[in-house]
Design an enzyme around this catalytic site. Structure first.
Site, PDB file in Angstrom:
ATOM      1  CE  LYS A 188      -1.790   3.144   1.903  1.00  0.00           C
ATOM      2  NZ  LYS A 188      -1.715   4.554   1.439  1.00  0.00           N
ATOM      3  N   GLY A 241       6.953   5.433   8.151  1.00  0.00           N
ATOM      4  CA  GLY A 241       6.181   6.671   8.194  1.00  0.00           C
ATOM      5  C   GLY A 241       6.278   7.315   9.551  1.00  0.00           C
ATOM      6  CB  SER A 242       4.065   9.766  11.167  1.00  0.00           C
ATOM      7  OG  SER A 242       2.859   9.046  11.195  1.00  0.00           O
ATOM      8  CB  THR A 243       6.363   8.565  15.846  1.00  0.00           C
ATOM      9  OG1 THR A 243       7.672   8.814  15.323  1.00  0.00           O
ATOM     10  CG2 THR A 243       6.498   7.828  17.155  1.00  0.00           C
ATOM     11  CB  VAL A 245       0.782   6.114  11.092  1.00  0.00           C
ATOM     12  CG1 VAL A 245       0.217   4.880  10.399  1.00  0.00           C
ATOM     13  CG2 VAL A 245      -0.053   7.335  10.730  1.00  0.00           C
ATOM     14  N   GLY A 246       2.823   4.721  13.338  1.00  0.00           N
ATOM     15  CA  GLY A 246       3.552   3.549  13.845  1.00  0.00           C
ATOM     16  C   GLY A 246       2.876   2.973  15.095  1.00  0.00           C
ATOM     17  CD  GLU A 264      13.723   3.412   7.845  1.00  0.00           C
ATOM     18  OE1 GLU A 264      13.744   2.368   7.176  1.00  0.00           O
ATOM     19  OE2 GLU A 264      14.355   4.436   7.543  1.00  0.00           O
ATOM     20  CB  CYS A 298      13.168   8.949   8.153  1.00  0.00           C
ATOM     21  SG  CYS A 298      13.871   7.706   7.082  1.00  0.00           S
ATOM     22  CD  GLU A 396      10.597  12.899  11.416  1.00  0.00           C
ATOM     23  OE1 GLU A 396       9.468  12.460  11.639  1.00  0.00           O
ATOM     24  OE2 GLU A 396      11.487  12.242  10.844  1.00  0.00           O
TER      25      GLU A 396
HETATM   26  P1  NDP Z   1       2.023   8.896   7.658  1.00  0.00           P
HETATM   27  O1  NDP Z   1       2.646   8.102   8.721  1.00  0.00           O
HETATM   28  O2  NDP Z   1       0.586   9.291   7.805  1.00  0.00           O
HETATM   29  O3  NDP Z   1       2.149   8.127   6.242  1.00  0.00           O
HETATM   30  C1  NDP Z   1       3.028   7.065   5.963  1.00  0.00           C
HETATM   31  C2  NDP Z   1       2.293   5.933   5.261  1.00  0.00           C
HETATM   32  O4  NDP Z   1       1.289   5.417   6.133  1.00  0.00           O
HETATM   33  C3  NDP Z   1       1.529   6.345   4.002  1.00  0.00           C
HETATM   34  O5  NDP Z   1       1.502   5.279   3.075  1.00  0.00           O
HETATM   35  C4  NDP Z   1       0.130   6.585   4.529  1.00  0.00           C
HETATM   36  O6  NDP Z   1      -0.829   6.498   3.494  1.00  0.00           O
HETATM   37  C5  NDP Z   1       0.014   5.446   5.509  1.00  0.00           C
HETATM   38  N1  NDP Z   1      -0.989   5.617   6.555  1.00  0.00           N
HETATM   39  C6  NDP Z   1      -1.505   6.765   7.054  1.00  0.00           C
HETATM   40  N2  NDP Z   1      -2.404   6.492   8.019  1.00  0.00           N
HETATM   41  C7  NDP Z   1      -2.456   5.149   8.139  1.00  0.00           C
HETATM   42  C8  NDP Z   1      -3.190   4.250   8.976  1.00  0.00           C
HETATM   43  N3  NDP Z   1      -4.059   4.682   9.873  1.00  0.00           N
HETATM   44  N4  NDP Z   1      -2.979   2.935   8.826  1.00  0.00           N
HETATM   45  C9  NDP Z   1      -2.105   2.464   7.945  1.00  0.00           C
HETATM   46  N5  NDP Z   1      -1.393   3.258   7.106  1.00  0.00           N
HETATM   47  C10 NDP Z   1      -1.557   4.591   7.215  1.00  0.00           C
HETATM   48  O7  NDP Z   1       2.874  10.175   7.446  1.00  0.00           O
HETATM   49  P2  NDP Z   1       2.366  11.573   6.851  1.00  0.00           P
HETATM   50  O8  NDP Z   1       2.265  11.423   5.412  1.00  0.00           O
HETATM   51  O9  NDP Z   1       1.143  12.091   7.534  1.00  0.00           O
HETATM   52  O10 NDP Z   1       3.564  12.490   7.305  1.00  0.00           O
HETATM   53  C11 NDP Z   1       3.536  12.994   8.650  1.00  0.00           C
HETATM   54  C12 NDP Z   1       4.908  12.988   9.260  1.00  0.00           C
HETATM   55  O11 NDP Z   1       5.403  11.657   9.332  1.00  0.00           O
HETATM   56  C13 NDP Z   1       5.951  13.743   8.488  1.00  0.00           C
HETATM   57  O12 NDP Z   1       5.888  15.091   8.783  1.00  0.00           O
HETATM   58  C14 NDP Z   1       7.204  13.080   8.968  1.00  0.00           C
HETATM   59  O13 NDP Z   1       7.567  13.662  10.194  1.00  0.00           O
HETATM   60  C15 NDP Z   1       6.799  11.638   9.200  1.00  0.00           C
HETATM   61  N6  NDP Z   1       7.172  10.739   8.081  1.00  0.00           N
HETATM   62  C16 NDP Z   1       8.249   9.949   8.247  1.00  0.00           C
HETATM   63  C17 NDP Z   1       8.664   9.138   7.220  1.00  0.00           C
HETATM   64  C18 NDP Z   1       9.861   8.271   7.361  1.00  0.00           C
HETATM   65  O14 NDP Z   1      10.496   7.973   6.358  1.00  0.00           O
HETATM   66  N7  NDP Z   1      10.195   7.802   8.553  1.00  0.00           N
HETATM   67  C19 NDP Z   1       7.982   9.113   5.934  1.00  0.00           C
HETATM   68  C20 NDP Z   1       6.809   9.958   5.872  1.00  0.00           C
HETATM   69  C21 NDP Z   1       6.440  10.736   6.931  1.00  0.00           C
HETATM   70  P3  NDP Z   1      -1.392   7.844   2.780  1.00  0.00           P
HETATM   71  O15 NDP Z   1      -0.206   8.708   2.518  1.00  0.00           O
HETATM   72  O16 NDP Z   1      -2.052   7.324   1.573  1.00  0.00           O
HETATM   73  O17 NDP Z   1      -2.338   8.446   3.752  1.00  0.00           O
END
Ligand code: NDP
Length: 500
Positions: A188, A241-243, A245-246, A264, A298, A396
Site C-alpha cells: 500500500k 512513516g510517522s511515529t 501511525v507507527g 521505520e 527520515c 521532527e
Molecule cells: P504517515 O505516517 O501518515 O504516512 C506514511 C504511510 O502510512 C503512508 O503510506 C500513509 O498512506 C500510511 N498511513 C496513514 N495512516 C495510516 C493508517 N491509519 N494505517 C495504515 N497506514 C496509514 O505520514 P504523513 O504522510 O502524515 O507524514 C507525517 C509525518 O510523518 C511527516 O511530517 C514526517 O515527520 C513523518 N514521516 C516519516 C517518514 C519516514 O520515512 N520515517 C515518511 C513519511 C512521513 P497515505 O499517505 O495514503 O495516507
C-alpha cells in the site's frame, strides 16, 4: 515526455493507473479516482484508483494462495535469484519513466530521482544473491545420538506500507529482500505517490514473478492502510512513516492476529562537528544532509551540534553552501532542491519556521516560502541560538530546517545528540580517531556516518533505535527479518525409552 530534452515538461494529461492483483493491472472501473497534481508544477499528473476493502481482501487472498501453494517459496533459491536479477535489469530499462513519475508525484529533482532508480536496480541485483545464500544453522555438538538444525522459513504474506518521501527507493529497500526470503506481499503506497509502485508491479510480472506474489492496493492510509494493518490474514507488516501511525500499527497488530512488525519511524538526527574536522567537507555534508530531498528524509541531519570554538564560522560555511544550492523546477536537470511534496507538509514546515522565530531562535538564512508561479517551495533554513526546550530542537520537522547548538566537550556533544526520543541516524565529523570511535559507540542510532552522511546501499541494514522503530531492512539482516526460525532435533539411532 521528450526523453531527449534536458529540461522535461509535465505531461499534457494525467496518466491513469490500475491497481495490481494476481499478476494483473485492474482498471479503476466504478471506483473513485484520486488525481495527483505535481507539487512542483501544480498540474495533474496521475490518476489512481481508490481501492475498497473488498479489493484488499482479494489482494491478500491472491498473496495467500501464492504463498501456500509454494509457487514462489518452493522454488530453488537460484530460480528466485534469476527473477530478481531480471527485475533489476528491467528497472534499468524503464529508469527514465520511473524517475519521471517519481519526480512528478514527489517533487524531487529529476537528477536525484535517476540516481535513486539506479540504486534501486542495485538493490534487486544484490538481494538476488541473498535468495541463494539465505540459510540456517546446524548443531553437530549434541552428542552421537542427536543432531540439531535451525531452518529459516519465510514468514508468509507481508503487508508493506510505504511513505511519499522516497516512494521508489523505500519500496526497493524492502521488496527484493521480502521476495528473496520466499514471502509474498501486498503493498500500500502513499496515495500521493503510487505510480512508481504500480510500475514496479508490472516489472515484477515481466521479470517472471509468479502471479499473486506481489500485489498493490491503492488508496488513502486512513481507509485502505488501516484495513491492511488490521487484516487477519497478513502475517507481517513493514511500515515506514510517522511515529503516530507507527503506534496505530502496533495497536492494530495486537488487536488482530499479532502480526510481526517492522517499523521505520521518525528521526531528529544529529550532525556532530568537531573543530578538528575538515570543515569544508563537513559544511558540504551538513548542507547536503539537511537539504537533500528538501529535508523530507527520515535520516536527514537536522541538528547541527558543533564545537563552540568554530560554531559561528561553521554555521556561515553551511549557509554559503545552502545559498549556492539551486531551488526550483524538479524537472530541470540543474536543480538541487525541488518542491515540498504535499500541501500539508508545506504548512507543517512553515509553521515550525514561525514557531522557531517566536521561541527566540535566530534565523541565519532561508525561512521563506518561494514563489515561482507554480508549486510549493521553501528556501533551506538555518536557526542559531537554539535551546533544547524549543520545538524546532526536539520535534521532527521533515523539511529543510537546520538547528545549530554549540558544545564544549565530547561528552556534552554525546549528551546533546542522545537528548531525543529518536535514534535513527547520526553523523560525526572529526579527524581524531578516538573522538570518532567514542561518539560512534555512545550515540544511539541505527545508522552512523563518520566524515560523511546519508551514505547507503544494499549491503548494510537500515533501521532505528529507541522510538525510531523496530527491526532492520536491507542486507542479509533485512532478508532475515522476513523469516522465522524453526529448531529441529533429530535423533540418531535408537531412542532411549521413557518407560522400559
Ligand atoms: P504517515 O505516517 O501518515 O504516512 C506514511 C504511510 O502510512 C503512508 O503510506 C500513509 O498512506 C500510511 N498511513 C496513514 N495512516 C495510516 C493508517 N491509519 N494505517 C495504515 N497506514 C496509514 O505520514 P504523513 O504522510 O502524515 O507524514 C507525517 C509525518 O510523518 C511527516 O511530517 C514526517 O515527520 C513523518 N514521516 C516519516 C517518514 C519516514 O520515512 N520515517 C515518511 C513519511 C512521513 P497515505 O499517505 O495514503 O495516507
Amino acid at each position: 515526455m521528450d526523453k531527449t530534452s534536458t529540461t522535461l515538461s509535465p505531461p499534457s494529461a494525467p496518466r491513469e493507473f490500475g491497481f495490481y492483483v494476481d499478476g494483473k493491472s485492474i482498471p479503476a472501473g466504478q471506483r473513485d479516482l484520486f488525481e495527483r497534481s505535481s507539487p512542483g508544477h501544480g498540474v495533474p499528473v496521475t490518476r489512481i484508483p481508490k481501492c475498497t476493502t473488498e479489493d484488499l481482501d482479494q489482494a491478500v487472498a491472491a498473496a495467500r494462495m501464492a504463498f501456500e501453494d509454494r509457487r514462489w517459496s518452493g522454488l530453488n533459491g537460484a530460480d528466485r535469484a534469476a527473477v530478481l536479477l531480471r527485475a533489476g535489469a528491467l528497472i534499468r530499462e524503464r529508469a527514465e519513466e520511473i524517475a519521471y513519475f517519481e519526480t512528478l508525484e514527489n517533487g524531487k529533482p529529476i537528477s536525484q530521482a535517476r540516481g535513486e532508480v539506479g540504486g534501486c536496480a542495485d538493490m534487486f541485483e544484490y538481494a538476488s544473491g541473498l535468495a541463494r545464500s539465505l540459510h540456517g544453522d546446524s548443531f553437530n555438538n549434541l552428542g552421537d545420538g542427536m543432531f540439531g538444525l535451525v531452518t529459516r522459513e519465510p514468514v508468509g504474506v507481508c503487508g508493506l506500507i510505504t511513505p511519499w518521501n522516497f516512494p521508489f527507493l523505500i519500496l526497493c529497500e524492502r521488496v527484493p529482500y521480502i521476495l528473496a526470503s520466499g514471502c509474498t506481499l501486498v503493498v500500500k503506497p502513499s496515495e500521493v505517490t503510487s505510480a512508481t509502485t504500480l510500475i514496479l508491479a508490472e516489472i515484477m510480472t515481466d521479470a517472471g514473478l509468479p502471479s499473486g506474489c506481489m500485489n498493490v492496493v491503492t488508496g488513502s492510509g486512513r481507509s485502505i492502510g488501516q484495513a491492511l494493518i488490521e487484516h487477519q490474514d497478513i502475517d507481517m507488516v513493514s511500515f515506514t512513516g510517522s511515529t503516530a501511525v507507527g503506534r496505530a500499527v502496533v495497536e492494530a497488530s495486537a488487536k488482530s492476529n499479532f502480526k510481526k512488525l517492522g517499523l521505520e519511524l521518525g528521526g531528529k538526527n544529529p550532525q556532530i562537528v568537531f573543530a578538528d574536522a575538515d570543515l569544508e567537507d563537513a559544511a558540504d555534508g551538513v548542507a547536503f544532509g539537511i537539504a537533500f530531498n528538501t529535508g523530507q528524509c527520515c535520516v536527514s541531519g537536522s541538528r547541527l551540534i558543533v564545537e563552540r570554538s568554530v560554531a559561528d564560522k561553521f554555521a556561515l560555511m553551511v549557509k554559503h553552501k545552502l545559498e549556492k544550492a539551486r531551488v526550483g523546477d524538479p524537472l530541470d536537470e540543474a536543480t538541487h532542491i525541488g518542491a515540498i511534496t504535499t500541501d500539508a507538509q508545506n504548512s507543517v514546515i512553515m509553521s515550525y519556521i514561525e514557531k522557531g522565530q517566536a521561541e527566540g531562535a535566530t534565523l541565519i538564512c532561508g525561512g521563506e516560502q518561494l514563489d515561482f508561479g507554480m508549486g510549493q517551495y521553501i528556501s533551506p533554513t538555518i536557526f542559531g541560538d537554539v535551546t533544547p526546550d524549543m520545538a524546532i530542537a526536539s520535534e521532527e520537522i521533515f523539511g529543510p530546517v537546520l538547528t545549530v547548538m554549540p558544545f564544549d566537550t565530547v561528552h556534552e556533544a554525546i549528551d546533546i545528540a542522545n537528548d531525543t526520543e529518536y535514534g535513527l541516524a547520526a553523523s560525526v565529523w572529526t579527524k581524531n580517531i578516538d573522538k570518532a570511535l567514542t561518539v560512534t559507540r555512545r550515540v544511539q542510532a541505527g545508522r552512523f556516518w563518520v566524515n560523511t552522511t546519508l551514505a547507503g546501499g544494499p549491503e548494510l541494514p537500515l533501521g532505528g533505535m529507541k522510538q525510531s522503530g523496530w527491526g532492520r531492512e536491507a542486507g542479509m539482516y533485512g532478508v532475515e527479518e522476513y523469516t522465522q526460525v524453526k529448531s529441529v532435533h533429530i535423533e540418531i539411532g535408537k531412542r532411549s525409552h521413557w518407560i522400559e
